[in-house]
Write a protein that holds these residues in place. Structure first.
Motif, PDB file in Angstrom:
ATOM      1  N   MET A   1      21.209  77.282  49.853  1.00 42.27           N
ATOM      2  CA  MET A   1      22.016  76.691  48.792  1.00 42.27           C
ATOM      3  C   MET A   1      22.123  75.183  48.961  1.00 42.27           C
ATOM      4  SD  MET A   1      25.942  77.532  49.961  1.00 42.27           S
ATOM      5  CE  MET A   1      27.095  76.158  49.982  1.00 42.27           C
ATOM      6  N   ALA A   2      22.116  74.487  47.838  1.00 40.10           N
ATOM      7  CA  ALA A   2      22.196  73.034  47.873  1.00 40.10           C
ATOM      8  C   ALA A   2      23.600  72.598  48.273  1.00 40.10           C
ATOM      9  CB  ALA A   2      21.845  72.463  46.506  1.00 40.10           C
ATOM     10  N   ARG A   3      23.681  71.478  48.989  1.00 34.24           N
ATOM     11  CA  ARG A   3      24.977  70.904  49.376  1.00 34.24           C
ATOM     12  C   ARG A   3      25.351  69.802  48.402  1.00 34.24           C
ATOM     13  NH1 ARG A   3      24.217  72.409  54.602  1.00 34.24           N
ATOM     14  NH2 ARG A   3      24.552  74.621  54.702  1.00 34.24           N
ATOM     15  N   TYR A   4      26.637  69.576  48.293  1.00 33.42           N
ATOM     16  CA  TYR A   4      27.107  68.509  47.411  1.00 33.42           C
ATOM     17  C   TYR A   4      27.620  67.383  48.287  1.00 33.42           C
ATOM     18  CZ  TYR A   4      29.487  66.259  43.509  1.00 33.42           C
ATOM     19  OH  TYR A   4      29.904  65.368  42.550  1.00 33.42           O
ATOM     20  N   GLU A   5      26.979  66.236  48.223  1.00 34.93           N
ATOM     21  CA  GLU A   5      27.341  65.126  49.097  1.00 34.93           C
ATOM     22  C   GLU A   5      27.728  63.909  48.268  1.00 34.93           C
ATOM     23  OE1 GLU A   5      24.335  64.682  52.221  1.00 34.93           O
ATOM     24  OE2 GLU A   5      25.303  66.429  53.134  1.00 34.93           O
ATOM     25  N   VAL A   6      28.808  63.279  48.651  1.00 33.31           N
ATOM     26  CA  VAL A   6      29.307  62.154  47.853  1.00 33.31           C
ATOM     27  C   VAL A   6      29.322  60.836  48.620  1.00 33.31           C
ATOM     28  CG1 VAL A   6      30.723  63.682  46.428  1.00 33.31           C
ATOM     29  CG2 VAL A   6      31.749  62.602  48.423  1.00 33.31           C
ATOM     30  N   LEU A   7      29.115  60.890  49.943  1.00 32.85           N
ATOM     31  CA  LEU A   7      29.178  59.658  50.735  1.00 32.85           C
ATOM     32  C   LEU A   7      27.800  59.011  50.819  1.00 32.85           C
ATOM     33  CD1 LEU A   7      31.461  60.812  53.704  1.00 32.85           C
ATOM     34  CD2 LEU A   7      32.105  59.306  51.809  1.00 32.85           C
ATOM     35  N   SER A   8      27.721  57.750  50.456  1.00 34.24           N
ATOM     36  CA  SER A   8      26.479  56.993  50.624  1.00 34.24           C
ATOM     37  C   SER A   8      26.280  56.684  52.108  1.00 34.24           C
ATOM     38  CB  SER A   8      26.567  55.687  49.841  1.00 34.24           C
ATOM     39  OG  SER A   8      27.581  54.867  50.417  1.00 34.24           O
ATOM     40  N   ASP A   9      25.098  56.204  52.447  1.00 31.38           N
ATOM     41  CA  ASP A   9      24.846  55.799  53.839  1.00 31.38           C
ATOM     42  C   ASP A   9      25.822  54.702  54.260  1.00 31.38           C
ATOM     43  OD1 ASP A   9      22.856  57.628  54.077  1.00 31.38           O
ATOM     44  OD2 ASP A   9      21.213  56.205  53.765  1.00 31.38           O
ATOM     45  N   ASP A  10      26.077  53.787  53.348  1.00 30.75           N
ATOM     46  CA  ASP A  10      27.037  52.712  53.629  1.00 30.75           C
ATOM     47  C   ASP A  10      28.425  53.281  53.934  1.00 30.75           C
ATOM     48  OD1 ASP A  10      25.390  50.608  53.453  1.00 30.75           O
ATOM     49  OD2 ASP A  10      26.273  49.741  51.619  1.00 30.75           O
ATOM     50  N   ALA A  11      28.850  54.223  53.097  1.00 26.60           N
ATOM     51  CA  ALA A  11      30.176  54.815  53.286  1.00 26.60           C
ATOM     52  C   ALA A  11      30.225  55.549  54.624  1.00 26.60           C
ATOM     53  CB  ALA A  11      30.501  55.763  52.134  1.00 26.60           C
ATOM     54  N   ALA A 289      39.834  68.378  47.856  1.00 29.29           N
ATOM     55  CA  ALA A 289      38.454  68.730  47.509  1.00 29.29           C
ATOM     56  C   ALA A 289      37.493  67.624  47.933  1.00 29.29           C
ATOM     57  CB  ALA A 289      38.346  68.996  46.009  1.00 29.29           C
ATOM     58  N   ILE A 290      37.863  66.387  47.643  1.00 29.25           N
ATOM     59  CA  ILE A 290      37.022  65.255  48.069  1.00 29.25           C
ATOM     60  C   ILE A 290      36.929  65.239  49.592  1.00 29.25           C
ATOM     61  CG2 ILE A 290      36.841  62.736  48.108  1.00 29.25           C
ATOM     62  CD1 ILE A 290      38.380  62.766  45.383  1.00 29.25           C
ATOM     63  N   GLY A 291      38.066  65.501  50.246  1.00 28.41           N
ATOM     64  CA  GLY A 291      38.067  65.574  51.705  1.00 28.41           C
ATOM     65  C   GLY A 291      37.079  66.605  52.215  1.00 28.41           C
ATOM     66  N   LEU A 292      37.004  67.741  51.544  1.00 27.23           N
ATOM     67  CA  LEU A 292      36.060  68.782  51.961  1.00 27.23           C
ATOM     68  C   LEU A 292      34.611  68.318  51.800  1.00 27.23           C
ATOM     69  CD1 LEU A 292      37.862  71.937  50.536  1.00 27.23           C
ATOM     70  CD2 LEU A 292      37.197  71.602  52.923  1.00 27.23           C
ATOM     71  N   PHE A 293      34.292  67.752  50.625  1.00 24.14           N
ATOM     72  CA  PHE A 293      32.914  67.267  50.426  1.00 24.14           C
ATOM     73  C   PHE A 293      32.518  66.335  51.580  1.00 24.14           C
ATOM     74  CE2 PHE A 293      33.983  67.340  45.591  1.00 24.14           C
ATOM     75  CZ  PHE A 293      33.702  68.685  45.517  1.00 24.14           C
ATOM     76  N   CYS A 294      33.419  65.406  51.903  1.00 21.47           N
ATOM     77  CA  CYS A 294      33.100  64.396  52.922  1.00 21.47           C
ATOM     78  C   CYS A 294      33.084  65.000  54.325  1.00 21.47           C
ATOM     79  CB  CYS A 294      34.117  63.255  52.874  1.00 21.47           C
ATOM     80  SG  CYS A 294      34.170  62.393  51.291  1.00 21.47           S
ATOM     81  N   SER A 295      34.035  65.878  54.607  1.00 21.15           N
ATOM     82  CA  SER A 295      34.110  66.452  55.953  1.00 21.15           C
ATOM     83  C   SER A 295      32.840  67.230  56.285  1.00 21.15           C
ATOM     84  CB  SER A 295      35.324  67.380  56.067  1.00 21.15           C
ATOM     85  OG  SER A 295      36.526  66.667  55.876  1.00 21.15           O
ATOM     86  N   GLY A 296      32.330  67.960  55.310  1.00 19.44           N
ATOM     87  CA  GLY A 296      31.099  68.719  55.547  1.00 19.44           C
ATOM     88  C   GLY A 296      29.935  67.794  55.856  1.00 19.44           C
ATOM     89  N   GLN A 297      29.876  66.713  55.101  1.00 19.75           N
ATOM     90  CA  GLN A 297      28.785  65.760  55.306  1.00 19.75           C
ATOM     91  C   GLN A 297      28.870  65.124  56.696  1.00 19.75           C
ATOM     92  OE1 GLN A 297      28.577  63.220  51.863  1.00 19.75           O
ATOM     93  NE2 GLN A 297      26.845  62.051  52.656  1.00 19.75           N
TER      94      GLN A 297
END
Lengths: 475, 475
Positions: A1-11, A289-297
């Motif tokens: 399954m595809a992951r949803y990632e919101v943090l750029s390399d910079d972030a 929810a945003i915290g989850l996206f980022c924590s997984g990444q």
């Protein structure tokens, strides 16, 4: 399954700079002489109870932790891997209260056992956990014995050893040694997990460190979890909370590897917000929810198994619309974020104060739906069903098409709770909302429960230990 | 905001092969001589009422449609762009019934107007749509006049012109010409949209084509929407349904461009499943969510604005937990998939048979939450709040930190409906579930409603038209 990632390399780089600075410049307090000794001997700067940690030293230790490991069940078919692409699901853990239909009351040992049975009946759960609700009717000092015995006899899945006291930890390990071929075998192949919460911000207390040190030495995986309600235990900024969460969790993970390099460990997270009007915790909101996206990444970058806080979290007092949208808005992001170990999958209500039977069923429907939803879609020539179009043509219908008749039983997800009944039929059948219908579902599941077999001698041995230890503990 | 994509390049190629084959080999039936004439004159193979379409001819026409366009509101501040990265939200459309608290009944013109007022009050909605519920108490043949007048006077947002009959279309265009500077100005800058549903599989009926042809000629955007319940109007396979949806929608889009190249158009989708036990439609399940992920990806490839079916769809009979998890499990995937025009955002209940006031509020909370959730997160040095950590240190709390005090009002999403009250306080305040609390919220919103100003002469002109036309239509 595809992951949803919101943090750029910079972030990601900014966040890494942030947790490195926290570890190095502000440090983490450890209220435990043994933890301080281990860090001091490894060359870290210890002042009073605060350890200033070299981030590279921490990462070197983190790299010793396995990216995946297996938790062994009493029934080997119940063993499961943790980490990688696998998701594990655990019911609600910890509430002192129980809701059953319209009744809200103290949790009892009978409730505890009923939730264990539900977790055993439904294959959706990898483990019953260790504390689906607090058994308030048992004596405080020895209840961990009854709980461990129930976890080992009412289910044959891996379980949680508990971390409420050193007695609890030692008894859990002793009982496991009886059931799983001795202490050495248990250390080699872990059979239980525990959750060690940080006293955020940036502090580990003695009780939690007792458990962390003992379980790590015994090779049993510790889920090191900063519990952050932004505004209370962390700043009111998601990036700041992520930085703090990472610093805190990595410090604990590093400690497990100082104790016993290679011991299994899980990077924990539990990030939500404080309702700044009421001062109460809030769950299922956009920040979590945003915290989850980022924590997984972040966890994937660190190559550690990752525990998501939820699960199906909510502040709602009832298994109503709010409970469902807040719950799904935690659980769906956990799927998107690729959570490995999902706590509080089913039954959590009222900000974690209540284990609710009806919510358990609502959440089971949610997790089943999402498992289907995030199963990769197969797209090939056969899936295009061209023959069905040739058969049906323009303006017809597919209900009687050969392609449909061959597949109608299995082609779609079959709901447990959701109703598609038309209004008249639904009304005739009682006109019940989904929470009311859920009651019948969990009652029926308990009826189906069968106690898993256990060798009679082992059973007697475990029981004798519990009797003896209860007496020693004065209950 | 990041998009969630699940189709590989291979899968996309397979799907493209599939819809090309459907267009070319099975073709699309058009029950309208003008449509058939246009396709025949453009060199397509027409046999009886079936047009076999050259897929490259279709794509050439599709390329003439604009990737984005603007819908003009009577108040210019209410104008909005459609397409690209923008999401537009429309309340529930079409139900014959209404639920208000415990009462379920036929929708009335009063309900129609109340839903318009709610859509006007809440900035979350870009338009009230055209039919938030059916005004069953008005005469059938002329009710479109009352509806258009209400849409133009009770709101100042863009609206839907309706497509129930040619009379409806012509009257909508005539009224718009009065309000927006004449027919030519309306054609140049569109002010209303309409939804043209395909009679799937692979058939457009005369009534829908009447509307499509007339609106396309008048430059008003048509949302061409295959309404597919897998198992009824399409095969029981998601890839097959996607292929059919794409073939059907592209055929309709191509027709709009044959009528008037460059006329604005939206690629519509509405994909869900049939409950194969009951034969009833099912909503909010995993199949519909996967369908949304894929539909968005396909629409982006075609560079057209995309309409997602939902919205907050559910089969539930009440605004309960099922309604919330099915609704969110349609709406959240619509966000992930990057939907442009989101229909049925708020109020949909009972598989689209019921417009529910309380569900309207539940869904408003959902869409507000998701708008926050999918706002890109800013991660920079300031967001790390290092100073707050220096201030608070180890084991303290952030409630009184300077960083918190400066931000506590705006730092988190503030819910409309959700409660974080502790049990005792919630009980004292009535012990109401979220649906019960929603009643007070929409009542208060109606109290806040203010009729947008309109020039008295224009108002009189519109009303005179309606009176005259109502008489001509014999009502």
């Amino acid at each position: 399954m595809a992951r949803y990632e919101v943090l750029s390399d910079d972030a990601m780089a900014t966040i890494e700079r942030g947790w490195r600075r926290l570890l190095q410049d502000i440090g983490v307090a450890f209220h435990h002489p043994e933890a301080l000794r281990l860090f001091r001997e490894a060359g870290q700067i210890v002042e009073d109870e605060v350890v200033r940690l070299d981030p590279d030293f921490v990462l070197d230790l983190v790299a010793k932790a396995p990216a995946t490991f297996t938790l062994r069940g009493r029934d080997p078919d119940r063993s499961f891997p943790v980490g990688g692409d696998v998701m594990n699901f655990v019911p609600v853990q910890g509430p002192p209260f129980v809701r059953e239909g319209d009744v809200r009351r103290d949790g009892t040992f009978d409730d505890f056992c009923r939730f264990l049975k539900l977790a055993q009946v439904y294959d959706d759960f990898d483990t019953a956990g260790g504390l689906p609700c607090e058994p308030n009717d048992l004596p405080m000092d020895s209840r961990h014995l009854d709980m461990q015995l129930a976890l080992m006899t009412l289910t044959d899945k891996p379980y949680s050893g508990g971390q409420v006291s050193l007695d609890c930890v030692h008894d859990a390990l002793a009982l496991a040694a009886m059931a799983f071929g001795g202490a050495e075998a248990v250390t080699r192949e872990p059979v239980m997990y525990s959750v060690v919460n940080v006293n955020s911000p940036l502090l580990y207390d003695e009780r939690m460190l007792d458990a962390l040190l003992a379980y790590a030495a015994a090779g049993q995986p510790v889920i090191v979890t900063p519990f952050l309600l932004m505004g209370a235990m962390s700043p009111v900024s998601i990036p700041a909370a992520l930085v703090q969460q990472t610093a805190e969790a990595l410090a604990g993970v590093a400690l497990t590897q100082l104790v016993r390099p290679g011991t299994p460990v899980v990077l924990g997270s539990f990030l939500s917000h404080t309702d700044m009007q009421s001062g109460s915790p809030g769950f299922g909101g956009p920040e979590a929810a945003i915290g989850l996206f980022c924590s997984g990444q972040i966890a994937r970058r660190l190559d550690l198994p990752w525990r998501s806080g939820g699960g199906s979290l909510t502040s709602s007092q009832l298994p109503d619309a709010q409970a469902a949208y807040e719950g799904l808005n935690t659980m769906l992001p956990a799927f998107l974020a690729g959570a490995n170990f999902v706590m509080h999958t089913a039954g959590w209500l009222e900000s974690g104060l209540v284990s609710c039977y009806e919510k358990f069923v609502v959440d089971l429907e949610i997790v089943r739906t999402l498992r289907e939803e995030f199963t990769p879609l197969e797209v090939d020539e056969a899936s295009l069903a061209y023959g069905a179009h040739q058969e049906v043509g323009h303006g017809g219908h597919f209900l009687g098409a050969e392609h449909t008749l061959e597949r109608f039983r299995e082609c779609f997800y079959r709901p447990l709770l959701s109703s598609t009944e038309n209004f008249e039929r639904w009304k005739r059948n009682g006109g019940n909302d989904s929470a009311e219908r859920a009651t019948a579902i969990w009652h029926a599941a308990l009826e189906r429960y069968e106690r898993p077999p256990m060798d009679a001698d082992l059973q007697a041995e475990l029981e004798a230990y519990v009797v003896r230890r209860r007496a020693e503990l004065g209950d």
